[in-house]
Design a protein around this motif. Structure first.
Motif, PDB file in Angstrom:
ATOM      1  N   SER A 121     -32.141  39.570   7.533  1.00  0.00           N
ATOM      2  CA  SER A 121     -32.460  39.823   6.117  1.00  0.00           C
ATOM      3  C   SER A 121     -33.489  40.927   5.906  1.00  0.00           C
ATOM      4  CB  SER A 121     -32.956  38.519   5.475  1.00  0.00           C
ATOM      5  OG  SER A 121     -31.970  37.524   5.548  1.00  0.00           O
ATOM      6  N   ARG A 122     -33.759  41.709   6.955  1.00  0.00           N
ATOM      7  CA  ARG A 122     -34.787  42.746   6.819  1.00  0.00           C
ATOM      8  C   ARG A 122     -34.288  43.965   6.053  1.00  0.00           C
ATOM      9  NH1 ARG A 122     -37.218  39.027   7.432  1.00  0.00           N
ATOM     10  NH2 ARG A 122     -38.902  38.550   8.870  1.00  0.00           N
ATOM     11  N   ARG A 123     -32.961  44.120   5.959  1.00  0.00           N
ATOM     12  CA  ARG A 123     -32.381  45.219   5.172  1.00  0.00           C
ATOM     13  C   ARG A 123     -31.261  44.658   4.303  1.00  0.00           C
ATOM     14  NH1 ARG A 123     -31.725  50.369   9.355  1.00  0.00           N
ATOM     15  NH2 ARG A 123     -33.945  50.580   9.889  1.00  0.00           N
ATOM     16  N   PRO A 124     -31.003  45.289   3.158  1.00  0.00           N
ATOM     17  CA  PRO A 124     -29.995  44.744   2.244  1.00  0.00           C
ATOM     18  C   PRO A 124     -28.565  45.160   2.559  1.00  0.00           C
ATOM     19  CG  PRO A 124     -31.099  46.617   1.233  1.00  0.00           C
ATOM     20  CD  PRO A 124     -31.780  46.393   2.553  1.00  0.00           C
ATOM     21  N   GLY A 125     -28.358  46.069   3.497  1.00  0.00           N
ATOM     22  CA  GLY A 125     -27.013  46.581   3.748  1.00  0.00           C
ATOM     23  C   GLY A 125     -26.058  45.510   4.261  1.00  0.00           C
ATOM     24  N   VAL A 126     -24.796  45.573   3.812  1.00  0.00           N
ATOM     25  CA  VAL A 126     -23.788  44.594   4.214  1.00  0.00           C
ATOM     26  C   VAL A 126     -23.519  44.689   5.718  1.00  0.00           C
ATOM     27  CG1 VAL A 126     -21.376  43.893   3.934  1.00  0.00           C
ATOM     28  CG2 VAL A 126     -22.733  44.560   1.937  1.00  0.00           C
ATOM     29  N   ARG A 127     -23.374  45.894   6.247  1.00  0.00           N
ATOM     30  CA  ARG A 127     -23.086  46.066   7.670  1.00  0.00           C
ATOM     31  C   ARG A 127     -24.250  45.575   8.529  1.00  0.00           C
ATOM     32  NH1 ARG A 127     -20.862  51.954   8.975  1.00  0.00           N
ATOM     33  NH2 ARG A 127     -20.784  50.955  11.029  1.00  0.00           N
ATOM     34  N   TRP A 128     -25.466  45.859   8.090  1.00  0.00           N
ATOM     35  CA  TRP A 128     -26.656  45.403   8.825  1.00  0.00           C
ATOM     36  C   TRP A 128     -26.661  43.877   8.927  1.00  0.00           C
ATOM     37  CZ3 TRP A 128     -30.970  47.273  11.398  1.00  0.00           C
ATOM     38  CH2 TRP A 128     -32.050  46.399  11.523  1.00  0.00           C
ATOM     39  N   ARG A 129     -26.492  43.210   7.802  1.00  0.00           N
ATOM     40  CA  ARG A 129     -26.562  41.745   7.790  1.00  0.00           C
ATOM     41  C   ARG A 129     -25.375  41.124   8.526  1.00  0.00           C
ATOM     42  NH1 ARG A 129     -29.164  39.921   1.932  1.00  0.00           N
ATOM     43  NH2 ARG A 129     -31.127  41.062   2.241  1.00  0.00           N
ATOM     44  N   SER A 130     -24.192  41.687   8.323  1.00  0.00           N
ATOM     45  CA  SER A 130     -23.018  41.162   9.005  1.00  0.00           C
ATOM     46  C   SER A 130     -23.149  41.306  10.525  1.00  0.00           C
ATOM     47  CB  SER A 130     -21.768  41.882   8.506  1.00  0.00           C
ATOM     48  OG  SER A 130     -20.618  41.422   9.166  1.00  0.00           O
ATOM     49  N   GLY A 131     -23.685  42.443  10.965  1.00  0.00           N
ATOM     50  CA  GLY A 131     -23.859  42.669  12.398  1.00  0.00           C
ATOM     51  C   GLY A 131     -24.811  41.660  13.031  1.00  0.00           C
ATOM     52  N   TRP A 132     -25.947  41.421  12.390  1.00  0.00           N
ATOM     53  CA  TRP A 132     -26.918  40.476  12.941  1.00  0.00           C
ATOM     54  C   TRP A 132     -26.417  39.045  12.848  1.00  0.00           C
ATOM     55  CZ3 TRP A 132     -30.150  41.713  16.396  1.00  0.00           C
ATOM     56  CH2 TRP A 132     -30.770  42.951  16.397  1.00  0.00           C
ATOM     57  N   GLU A 133     -25.612  38.748  11.825  1.00  0.00           N
ATOM     58  CA  GLU A 133     -25.018  37.406  11.751  1.00  0.00           C
ATOM     59  C   GLU A 133     -24.102  37.162  12.943  1.00  0.00           C
ATOM     60  OE1 GLU A 133     -25.012  37.233   6.856  1.00  0.00           O
ATOM     61  OE2 GLU A 133     -23.120  37.449   7.969  1.00  0.00           O
ATOM     62  N   ARG A 134     -23.350  38.169  13.329  1.00  0.00           N
ATOM     63  CA  ARG A 134     -22.475  38.017  14.495  1.00  0.00           C
ATOM     64  C   ARG A 134     -23.286  37.867  15.777  1.00  0.00           C
ATOM     65  NH1 ARG A 134     -19.260  41.046  10.950  1.00  0.00           N
ATOM     66  NH2 ARG A 134     -17.093  40.283  10.859  1.00  0.00           N
ATOM     67  N   VAL A 135     -24.412  38.555  15.853  1.00  0.00           N
ATOM     68  CA  VAL A 135     -25.305  38.376  17.003  1.00  0.00           C
ATOM     69  C   VAL A 135     -25.791  36.929  17.067  1.00  0.00           C
ATOM     70  CG1 VAL A 135     -27.558  38.990  17.966  1.00  0.00           C
ATOM     71  CG2 VAL A 135     -26.028  40.783  17.125  1.00  0.00           C
ATOM     72  N   VAL A 136     -26.175  36.379  15.921  1.00  0.00           N
ATOM     73  CA  VAL A 136     -26.639  34.990  15.869  1.00  0.00           C
ATOM     74  C   VAL A 136     -25.541  34.047  16.350  1.00  0.00           C
ATOM     75  CG1 VAL A 136     -27.346  33.111  14.330  1.00  0.00           C
ATOM     76  CG2 VAL A 136     -28.329  35.387  14.049  1.00  0.00           C
ATOM     77  N   VAL A 137     -24.309  34.264  15.898  1.00  0.00           N
ATOM     78  CA  VAL A 137     -23.196  33.383  16.271  1.00  0.00           C
ATOM     79  C   VAL A 137     -22.948  33.438  17.776  1.00  0.00           C
ATOM     80  CG1 VAL A 137     -20.718  33.001  16.037  1.00  0.00           C
ATOM     81  CG2 VAL A 137     -22.101  33.473  14.006  1.00  0.00           C
ATOM     82  N   VAL A 138     -22.821  34.647  18.313  1.00  0.00           N
ATOM     83  CA  VAL A 138     -22.510  34.801  19.739  1.00  0.00           C
ATOM     84  C   VAL A 138     -23.651  34.254  20.596  1.00  0.00           C
ATOM     85  CG1 VAL A 138     -22.087  36.472  21.582  1.00  0.00           C
ATOM     86  CG2 VAL A 138     -20.969  36.750  19.359  1.00  0.00           C
ATOM     87  N   ALA A 139     -24.886  34.595  20.257  1.00  0.00           N
ATOM     88  CA  ALA A 139     -26.028  34.130  21.040  1.00  0.00           C
ATOM     89  C   ALA A 139     -26.208  32.616  20.931  1.00  0.00           C
ATOM     90  CB  ALA A 139     -27.298  34.837  20.589  1.00  0.00           C
ATOM     91  N   SER A 140     -25.873  32.048  19.777  1.00  0.00           N
ATOM     92  CA  SER A 140     -26.020  30.607  19.597  1.00  0.00           C
ATOM     93  C   SER A 140     -24.964  29.826  20.357  1.00  0.00           C
ATOM     94  CB  SER A 140     -25.957  30.253  18.107  1.00  0.00           C
ATOM     95  OG  SER A 140     -27.045  30.811  17.407  1.00  0.00           O
ATOM     96  N   VAL A 141     -23.881  30.476  20.754  1.00  0.00           N
ATOM     97  CA  VAL A 141     -22.921  29.869  21.677  1.00  0.00           C
ATOM     98  C   VAL A 141     -23.361  30.118  23.119  1.00  0.00           C
ATOM     99  CG1 VAL A 141     -20.540  29.916  22.506  1.00  0.00           C
ATOM    100  CG2 VAL A 141     -21.013  30.048  20.057  1.00  0.00           C
ATOM    101  N   GLY A 142     -23.832  31.324  23.401  1.00  0.00           N
ATOM    102  CA  GLY A 142     -24.241  31.659  24.763  1.00  0.00           C
ATOM    103  C   GLY A 142     -25.435  30.877  25.256  1.00  0.00           C
ATOM    104  N   LEU A 143     -26.357  30.525  24.344  1.00  0.00           N
ATOM    105  CA  LEU A 143     -27.560  29.795  24.752  1.00  0.00           C
ATOM    106  C   LEU A 143     -27.227  28.408  25.295  1.00  0.00           C
ATOM    107  CD1 LEU A 143     -30.587  29.477  25.007  1.00  0.00           C
ATOM    108  CD2 LEU A 143     -30.736  29.118  22.542  1.00  0.00           C
ATOM    109  N   PRO A 144     -26.492  27.534  24.568  1.00  0.00           N
ATOM    110  CA  PRO A 144     -26.139  26.244  25.164  1.00  0.00           C
ATOM    111  C   PRO A 144     -25.165  26.373  26.329  1.00  0.00           C
ATOM    112  CG  PRO A 144     -25.042  26.498  23.047  1.00  0.00           C
ATOM    113  CD  PRO A 144     -26.020  27.630  23.164  1.00  0.00           C
ATOM    114  N   LEU A 145     -24.314  27.422  26.306  1.00  0.00           N
ATOM    115  CA  LEU A 145     -23.387  27.612  27.417  1.00  0.00           C
ATOM    116  C   LEU A 145     -24.147  27.852  28.715  1.00  0.00           C
ATOM    117  CD1 LEU A 145     -20.228  27.832  27.742  1.00  0.00           C
ATOM    118  CD2 LEU A 145     -20.564  30.301  27.720  1.00  0.00           C
ATOM    119  N   SER A 146     -25.136  28.749  28.673  1.00  0.00           N
ATOM    120  CA  SER A 146     -25.913  29.040  29.883  1.00  0.00           C
ATOM    121  C   SER A 146     -26.833  27.884  30.245  1.00  0.00           C
ATOM    122  CB  SER A 146     -26.720  30.332  29.693  1.00  0.00           C
ATOM    123  OG  SER A 146     -27.503  30.281  28.517  1.00  0.00           O
ATOM    124  N   ALA A 147     -27.412  27.206  29.237  1.00  0.00           N
ATOM    125  CA  ALA A 147     -28.280  26.058  29.523  1.00  0.00           C
ATOM    126  C   ALA A 147     -27.483  24.909  30.129  1.00  0.00           C
ATOM    127  CB  ALA A 147     -28.980  25.605  28.246  1.00  0.00           C
ATOM    128  N   GLY A 148     -26.276  24.653  29.595  1.00  0.00           N
ATOM    129  CA  GLY A 148     -25.445  23.591  30.157  1.00  0.00           C
ATOM    130  C   GLY A 148     -24.996  23.910  31.569  1.00  0.00           C
TER     131      GLY A 148
END
Length: 292
Positions: free
Chosen positions: A85-112
Motif C-alpha cells: 500500500s505504499r503506492r497507489p498504482g494498480v500494477r504496484w499493488r497487484s505485484g506485491w499482492e502476488r508476492v504475498v500469496v507466493v511467499a505465504s505458500v512458500g513459508l509453510p512449505l519450507s517450514a513443513g
C-alpha cells in the motif's frame, strides 16, 4: 504454526479479496496479528539456537537449503505486506499482492519440509524412501493446515461476502488438511524406525488427534460458530509440532539454561498473544484503521 493464521491469510489474499477494496479489508484484518505471530517464529528460532545447539547444528547441516528458503519466503511475505500500500498504482499493488500469496505458500512449505527433514534425518536413519516421502508430506500438510487456519481466522475477522468466501474456502481445505496429517502419521509409523515405544506410538497418535480436529471444525463452520471452529483448527495446527517435539526428544540434548528461558519467555508471549487477540477480536470493515 502459531503464525499459520497469517500465512494462510496471505496465501488466500486474492481468492477471498477479489477487488482492491476487498483485499485492503483482508490486510486490515491481518493488521495487529502479523507481528504478534512473528514473535513465535523468532522465539522458536531463539529456543532452537540457544536451547538445543547440537540439534540446530545437525539440522542446519542436513537441511541448509530449506533454512534459506524459509528465511527468504519469510522476508518476502513481510515485504509484500509492508510495501503493497505504499503506492497507489494498480500494477504496484497487484505485484506485491502476488508476492504475498507466493511467499505465504512458500513459508509453510519450507517450514513443513524442514520439520519432516528433522524427523527422518536426525533419529536412527530410515530408508531413502522415508527421507523423501516424509518431508514432502509434512510440507504439504503445513500448507493445508495454514490455509485452514488463515481462512477460518479471516472468517472471524470479516463479515458479509468476505466471511462467506473465507468460510467456504476453509470448508474445502479441511478434508485436505485432515487427510495429509493422517497420511503423514501413517507414513511415519510405517517407514521411520523409532527408539522406543514412546516415540513409535505417541507422535502419530498426536498427529491423528490434530487430524481429528477437522471433525469439530467442519460442523462448527457450517453452523456459523466461527470461534469454536478457529479453536479447533488452532489445536489441529499445534499438535503436529508437539508430536515432532516428542519424536525428536531422544536426539535433542537441551542446554542447561533452556528451562529458565522457557519459564521466563513463554508465559509472557502467551499473555501478549492473548491480549492482542482479545483487543482485536472484532470483525473489521472498509472504514477501520489500517496497519499496513
Amino acid at each position: 504454526m502459531l503464525d499459520g493464521m497469517n500465512q494462510g491469510l496471505g496465501a488466500t489474499l486474492r481468492q477471498v479479496g477479489r477487488t482492491p477494496g476487498e483485499r485492503r479489508t483482508v490486510l486490515t484484518a491481518l493488521g495487529p496479528f502479523l507481528l504478534a505471530g512473528e514473535v513465535w517464529l523468532v522465539a522458536a528460532a531463539g529456543v532452537l539456537l540457544a536451547g538445543f545447539p547440537d540439534l540446530e547444528r545437525d539440522l542446519w547441516f542436513v537441511a541448509y537449503p530449506l533454512v534459506i528458503a524459509l528465511l527468504v519466503t519469510w522476508v518476502l511475505r513481510d515485504a509484500g505486506v509492508w510495501l503493497r500500500s505504499r503506492r497507489p498504482g494498480v500494477r504496484w499493488r497487484s505485484g506485491w499482492e502476488r508476492v504475498v500469496v507466493v511467499a505465504s505458500v512458500g513459508l509453510p512449505l519450507s517450514a513443513g519440509a524442514l520439520l519432516g527433514t528433522a524427523l527422518v534425518w536426525l533419529p536412527p536413519q530410515p530408508s531413502l524412501t522415508a527421507r523423501v516421502v516424509v518431508p514432502v508430506l509434512t510440507a504439504l500438510s503445513a500448507v493445508a493446515v495454514t490455509r485452514v487456519l488463515g481462512t477460518t481466522f479471516l472468517a472471524t475477522r470479516t463479515s458479509g461476502v468476505l466471511r462467506e468466501r473465507a468460510t467456504r474456502l476453509a470448508g474445502r481445505a479441511l478434508p485436505w488438511s485432515a487427510g495429509l496429517l493422517a497420511a503423514s502419521a501413517i507414513t511415519y509409523v510405517v517407514l521411520v524406525p523409532a527408539d522406543g515405544p514412546l516415540t513409535a506410538v505417541l507422535p502419530p497418535l498426536v498427529v491423528l488427534a490434530g487430524s481429528g480436529s477437522a471433525l469439530v471444525a467442519r460442523p462448527a463452520l457450517a453452523t456459523g460458530r466461527l470461534h469454536r471452529a478457529l479453536a479447533a483448527v488452532v489445536v489441529g495446527g499445534v499438535l503436529p509440532v508437539v508430536a515432532a517435539a516428542i519424536a525428536l526428544a531422544p536426539a535433542a540434548s537441551p542446554a542447561p539454561t533452556l528451562e529458565l528461558v522457557l519459564l521466563a519467555c513463554v508465559p509472557v508471549l502467551l499473555a501478549a498473544q492473548g491480549w492482542v487477540w482479545w483487543t482485536f477480536r472484532h470483525p473489521v470493515g472498509p472504514r477501520d484503521a489500517v496497519f499496513y
